[in-house]
Design a protein around this motif. Sequence first.
Motif, PDB file in Angstrom:
ATOM      1  N   UNK B 113       0.814  -1.197   0.000  1.00  0.00           N
ATOM      2  CA  UNK B 113       0.000   0.000   0.000  1.00  0.00           C
ATOM      3  C   UNK B 113       0.853   1.255   0.000  1.00  0.00           C
ATOM      4  N   UNK B 114       2.034   1.169   0.645  1.00  0.00           N
ATOM      5  CA  UNK B 114       2.873   2.343   0.726  1.00  0.00           C
ATOM      6  C   UNK B 114       3.398   2.763  -0.647  1.00  0.00           C
ATOM      7  N   UNK B 116       1.783   2.692  -3.267  1.00  0.00           N
ATOM      8  CA  UNK B 116       0.750   3.416  -3.996  1.00  0.00           C
ATOM      9  C   UNK B 116       0.809   4.898  -3.680  1.00  0.00           C
ATOM     10  N   UNK B 117       1.259   5.223  -2.463  1.00  0.00           N
ATOM     11  CA  UNK B 117       1.262   6.613  -2.062  1.00  0.00           C
ATOM     12  C   UNK B 117       2.572   7.305  -2.382  1.00  0.00           C
ATOM     13  N   UNK B 118       3.651   6.577  -2.404  1.00  0.00           N
ATOM     14  CA  UNK B 118       4.963   7.197  -2.416  1.00  0.00           C
ATOM     15  C   UNK B 118       5.868   6.439  -3.363  1.00  0.00           C
ATOM     16  N   UNK B 151      -2.939  -0.772  -6.714  1.00  0.00           N
ATOM     17  CA  UNK B 151      -4.376  -0.585  -6.707  1.00  0.00           C
ATOM     18  C   UNK B 151      -5.089  -1.862  -7.101  1.00  0.00           C
TER      19      UNK B 151
END
Lengths: 110, 193
Positions: B113-114, B116-118, B151
């Motif tokens: 998940x990380x 996806x953000x960074x 995603x």
Amino acid sequence: MARIDGATKRQMAFKITIPLLAPLVIIMLILSIGNMFRGDFGLHYFIPNNSGFLYGSTDIIDTYVYRALREVGNVSMSAATGFYQSVVGLVLVLSANRIVRRINPDHSLW
Amino acid sequence: MSKKFEFSKLFINLLFTVLSLVVVLPFLLVIAVSLTDEKSLTENGYQFIPKSFSLDAYRYLLDAPDILLRAYGVTLMVTVIGALAGLLLTAMTAYVISRQDYRYNRVTTFYVFFTMLFSGGLVSSYILITQYLHLKDSLLALILPILLSPFNIMVMKGFMSKIPLRSLNQPKLTERGNFAFSSRLFCRCRRQH
């Protein structure tokens, strides 16, 4: 089923469909806020055709990093500029998620 | 049922007509421009109905067809291999993450998940792909970097966690092992959707 109860189309749209869509919309919104500082590289690089006169209005961070890497050759500076995009995006996603969590914890990302 | 005039119907129809036009008209413009003479393009610009019709562009393209054929071959191969391999890897990752009795469940979910953000940006991806993976100038550079998308993994994980495990926990399956279990799960996903 709400149509049986006698709701009009507008009532159905506003009171049922939109609240059901809201969680997914808010999740996509939080993720998009993280992508705010990124731009469409293809559009901003190929349409001005890399002409120097238009740098003032068509240069975005992505095209600047690409040009700095290819022409100037300063790898560390362009890496730092690209990294800055990601760090700011992360800070934006974290704060957006905190705001959403304060309003309604069900709709936040984590 | 009498035909009543409702403003909401007019509005919805108008909205979808405008949306369809916005999507279709640029495509029609490109087709019209490709059938126009070069000289009339420089004189008159892009028109929807070409002032002088000519097939010169297509003749120029089809004079040397091997470039076009190779380009389509590369696209086809990259798409097919990328889609199949990507689906396999995504499903495997999502299955493992969705199992609650997997010990590193939360750590792996955070790890995926990380990303996806960074991400590191353009330069670090370039350094990784050319210096460390040695994919410079190869076809794999088009396929490998986009195989796994966080995603998609999250969406698949959501699908798989909604299926009740008790219905699949028959004794015959559990003694055959994890592979049989996961393939039943995929078929159940496909059927439910």
